[in-house]
Design an enzyme around this catalytic site. Structure first.
Site, PDB file in Angstrom:
ATOM      1  N   TYR A  13       0.847  -1.117   0.163  1.00  0.00           N
ATOM      2  CA  TYR A  13      -0.067  -0.036   0.016  1.00  0.00           C
ATOM      3  C   TYR A  13       0.913   1.243   0.128  1.00  0.00           C
ATOM      4  O   TYR A  13       0.316   2.270  -0.056  1.00  0.00           O
ATOM      5  CB  TYR A  13      -1.119  -0.021   0.966  1.00  0.00           C
ATOM      6  CG  TYR A  13      -1.957  -1.058   1.216  1.00  0.00           C
ATOM      7  CD1 TYR A  13      -2.735  -1.218   0.022  1.00  0.00           C
ATOM      8  CD2 TYR A  13      -1.740  -2.273   2.274  1.00  0.00           C
ATOM      9  CE1 TYR A  13      -3.677  -2.550   0.259  1.00  0.00           C
ATOM     10  CE2 TYR A  13      -2.316  -3.435   2.073  1.00  0.00           C
ATOM     11  CZ  TYR A  13      -3.354  -3.511   1.072  1.00  0.00           C
ATOM     12  OH  TYR A  13      -4.178  -4.697   1.066  1.00  0.00           O
ATOM     13  N   ASP A  15       3.287   2.283  -2.134  1.00  0.00           N
ATOM     14  CA  ASP A  15       3.542   2.828  -3.406  1.00  0.00           C
ATOM     15  C   ASP A  15       2.297   3.218  -4.018  1.00  0.00           C
ATOM     16  O   ASP A  15       2.039   4.352  -4.691  1.00  0.00           O
ATOM     17  CB  ASP A  15       4.543   2.077  -4.278  1.00  0.00           C
ATOM     18  CG  ASP A  15       4.181   0.391  -4.359  1.00  0.00           C
ATOM     19  OD1 ASP A  15       3.208   0.215  -3.863  1.00  0.00           O
ATOM     20  OD2 ASP A  15       4.914  -0.159  -4.619  1.00  0.00           O
ATOM     21  N   TYR A 189       4.769  -4.205   8.903  1.00  0.00           N
ATOM     22  CA  TYR A 189       5.149  -5.290   8.117  1.00  0.00           C
ATOM     23  C   TYR A 189       5.227  -6.473   8.794  1.00  0.00           C
ATOM     24  O   TYR A 189       5.211  -6.471  10.210  1.00  0.00           O
ATOM     25  CB  TYR A 189       6.556  -4.872   7.509  1.00  0.00           C
ATOM     26  CG  TYR A 189       6.597  -3.940   6.385  1.00  0.00           C
ATOM     27  CD1 TYR A 189       5.762  -3.996   5.356  1.00  0.00           C
ATOM     28  CD2 TYR A 189       7.332  -2.843   6.782  1.00  0.00           C
ATOM     29  CE1 TYR A 189       5.867  -2.638   4.469  1.00  0.00           C
ATOM     30  CE2 TYR A 189       7.458  -1.577   5.981  1.00  0.00           C
ATOM     31  CZ  TYR A 189       6.544  -1.668   4.647  1.00  0.00           C
ATOM     32  OH  TYR A 189       6.508  -0.733   3.893  1.00  0.00           O
ATOM     33  N   GLN A 251      -8.727   4.878   1.895  1.00  0.00           N
ATOM     34  CA  GLN A 251      -7.528   6.008   2.138  1.00  0.00           C
ATOM     35  C   GLN A 251      -7.958   7.055   2.836  1.00  0.00           C
ATOM     36  O   GLN A 251      -7.541   7.515   3.953  1.00  0.00           O
ATOM     37  CB  GLN A 251      -7.014   6.451   0.831  1.00  0.00           C
ATOM     38  CG  GLN A 251      -5.566   7.022   1.237  1.00  0.00           C
ATOM     39  CD  GLN A 251      -4.905   7.161  -0.368  1.00  0.00           C
ATOM     40  OE1 GLN A 251      -5.292   7.741  -1.434  1.00  0.00           O
ATOM     41  NE2 GLN A 251      -3.754   6.831  -0.668  1.00  0.00           N
ATOM     42  N   ARG A 267       3.894   2.276   8.553  1.00  0.00           N
ATOM     43  CA  ARG A 267       5.213   1.632   7.792  1.00  0.00           C
ATOM     44  C   ARG A 267       5.219   2.383   6.563  1.00  0.00           C
ATOM     45  O   ARG A 267       4.146   3.124   6.085  1.00  0.00           O
ATOM     46  CB  ARG A 267       4.526   0.281   7.777  1.00  0.00           C
ATOM     47  CG  ARG A 267       3.652  -0.059   6.825  1.00  0.00           C
ATOM     48  CD  ARG A 267       3.219  -1.616   6.384  1.00  0.00           C
ATOM     49  NE  ARG A 267       2.428  -1.804   5.228  1.00  0.00           N
ATOM     50  CZ  ARG A 267       1.776  -2.902   4.869  1.00  0.00           C
ATOM     51  NH1 ARG A 267       1.819  -3.575   5.800  1.00  0.00           N
ATOM     52  NH2 ARG A 267       1.332  -2.930   3.760  1.00  0.00           N
ATOM     53  N   GLY A 268       6.254   2.258   5.922  1.00  0.00           N
ATOM     54  CA  GLY A 268       6.460   2.432   4.612  1.00  0.00           C
ATOM     55  C   GLY A 268       6.589   3.921   4.301  1.00  0.00           C
ATOM     56  O   GLY A 268       7.333   4.591   5.096  1.00  0.00           O
ATOM     57  N   GLU A 269       5.877   4.355   3.250  1.00  0.00           N
ATOM     58  CA  GLU A 269       5.926   5.890   3.123  1.00  0.00           C
ATOM     59  C   GLU A 269       4.576   6.739   3.299  1.00  0.00           C
ATOM     60  O   GLU A 269       4.483   7.674   4.066  1.00  0.00           O
ATOM     61  CB  GLU A 269       6.407   6.061   1.601  1.00  0.00           C
ATOM     62  CG  GLU A 269       6.772   7.692   1.214  1.00  0.00           C
ATOM     63  CD  GLU A 269       7.659   7.744   0.026  1.00  0.00           C
ATOM     64  OE1 GLU A 269       7.077   8.720  -0.749  1.00  0.00           O
ATOM     65  OE2 GLU A 269       8.296   7.034  -0.366  1.00  0.00           O
ATOM     66  N   ASP A 270       3.484   6.175   2.651  1.00  0.00           N
ATOM     67  CA  ASP A 270       2.267   6.923   2.572  1.00  0.00           C
ATOM     68  C   ASP A 270       1.799   6.970   4.242  1.00  0.00           C
ATOM     69  O   ASP A 270       1.436   8.152   4.531  1.00  0.00           O
ATOM     70  CB  ASP A 270       1.112   6.196   1.748  1.00  0.00           C
ATOM     71  CG  ASP A 270      -0.085   6.981   1.630  1.00  0.00           C
ATOM     72  OD1 ASP A 270      -0.054   8.349   1.322  1.00  0.00           O
ATOM     73  OD2 ASP A 270      -1.255   6.402   2.119  1.00  0.00           O
ATOM     74  N   SER A 271       1.651   5.793   4.959  1.00  0.00           N
ATOM     75  CA  SER A 271       1.108   6.015   6.146  1.00  0.00           C
ATOM     76  C   SER A 271       2.074   6.890   7.066  1.00  0.00           C
ATOM     77  O   SER A 271       1.448   7.455   8.141  1.00  0.00           O
ATOM     78  CB  SER A 271       0.666   4.581   6.685  1.00  0.00           C
ATOM     79  OG  SER A 271       1.957   4.039   7.015  1.00  0.00           O
TER      80      SER A 271
END
Length: 371
Positions: A13, A15, A189, A251, A267-271
């Protein structure tokens, strides 16, 4: 201007979340025509339930969504072409770009980083070795000289409105009326040391309610509770912790979750970016990269983020992030002891970032000057 955005879904989710948010903002706030090319429409459906994963061409939220398949179909290139996170463009499309006059403005939208070197690389041009095309590297970041962060123009007003109505916010998420429990969210993750964090919350002096969106984290949480699989809407209690499973949120509704909680694991970038706009303390799990590159990104962010924190709060937050990203035992209480300082700093940090132009606006200006 017409825009084409290409995205291959790798980080589930992260990218697609960035690309879907960018596409919607370009349409809604800048009046642009946007085609979003995706190789995995099922992932988009989780974020936008109206999406039909079997339909190769459809329109959602004003965005023209196309299935990216092989062989790639004939397509007239747009004025601006964005390849997200270095995904190689289809050769057929690339040659069509080279034949177009004038050539499109070609953008490689890079991963977000707080590392100092990105400011010097942001906007750099790279000529194609065999075609009359030039690609520009666009780096999202936390400084004025970077590409900025995704942020809708009314985001702060919407957050302020919902956070001013906590009971309505909890009701919207299907939560019980406000109580003395600490509300936290957990989105990570599969390799995160979830059990250690749940142990810390279960042993908390104050009651904790952990909101779990439907994703891979549920398996670890279920194992920690005894093994039986969770279902959406279910709650289970162990010690001073209540685990509360939410259906996977679209979203826009995920923002509500972040705004409702006192502490967010992302986690990651968007959240990660949305948690910062939520003005709440956060725990970030960076997407693992070869050679430990993600740890350098984590340290660079914490260097910036902790610069305005008092020493004790900064030390507790750094130790918590190090354990969360390295498989250690997260000492949540040591960080949460500084709750007031962390909360005040989260609001100050978001307010300072909000003084900078947002990513979509900066990207539009960048491309207009090159078309």
């Amino acid at each position: 201007m017409r825009w084409d955005i290409f995205c291959r879904v790798i980080d589930n989710y992260g990218d697609i979340g960035v690309c879907w948010r960018l596409a919607r903002q370009l349409v809604a706030e800048h009046g642009l025509t946007v085609r979003l090319w995706l190789d995995d429409l099922a992932s988009l459906r989780r974020l936008c339930p109206e999406t039909d994963p079997d339909e190769a061409s459809q329109r959602q939220a004003g965005v023209d969504i196309r299935r990216w398949r092989d062989p790639f179909p004939p397509a007239v290139p747009a004025d601006v072409v964005v390849e997200a996170f270095g995904c190689p463009l289809p050769q057929r499309y690339l040659h069509a770009m080279a034949a177009r006059r004038p050539a499109p403005c070609w953008i490689n939208l890079e991963y977000l980083s707080a590392e100092p070197w990105i400011d010097g690389c942001h906007g750099l041009a790279s000529p194609h070795p065999g075609l009359p095309l030039v690609r520009h590297f666009y780096f999202p970041g936390f400084t004025e000289t970077s590409g900025g962060l995704l942020r809708e123009h009314d985001l702060s007003a919407r957050r302020h409105d919902w956070q001013g109505r906590p009971q309505a916010l909890r009701a919207r998420l299907g939560l019980p009326p406000e109580s003395q429990e600490i509300l936290v969210s957990l989105f990570c993750y599969a390799d995160a040391p979830v059990a250690g964090l749940l142990d810390a919350w279960a042993g908390s002096p104050a009651p904790v309610r952990c909101l779990l969106p439907e994703d891979a984290t549920l398996a670890q949480a279920a194992a920690w509770c005894g093994g039986r699989a969770f279902v959406a809407g279910e709650t289970r209690r162990r010690g001073n912790l209540t685990l509360h499973v939410l259906p996977f949120l679209r979203q826009q509704d995920y923002d509500l979750l972040l705004w409702a909680c006192a502490f967010n694991c992302v986690r990651g970038e968007d959240s990660f970016v949305r948690a910062q706009w939520a003005t709440r303390p956060l725990l970030w799990q960076a997407y693992v990269q070869e050679g430990g590159a993600h740890l350098a990104k984590l340290d660079a962010f914490l260097d910036r983020y902790c610069a305005g924190l008092d020493r004790g709060a900064a030390a507790g937050l750094r130790a918590l992030h190090a354990a969360w990203n390295g498989g250690g035992a997260p000492d949540w209480q040591a960080a949460w002891h500084h709750r007031e300082a962390l909360q005040a700093h989260a609001a100050t940090w978001a307010q300072a970032l909000q003084q900078q132009p947002d990513l979509a606006s900066k990207l539009v200006i960048f491309c207009k000057n090159r078309v």
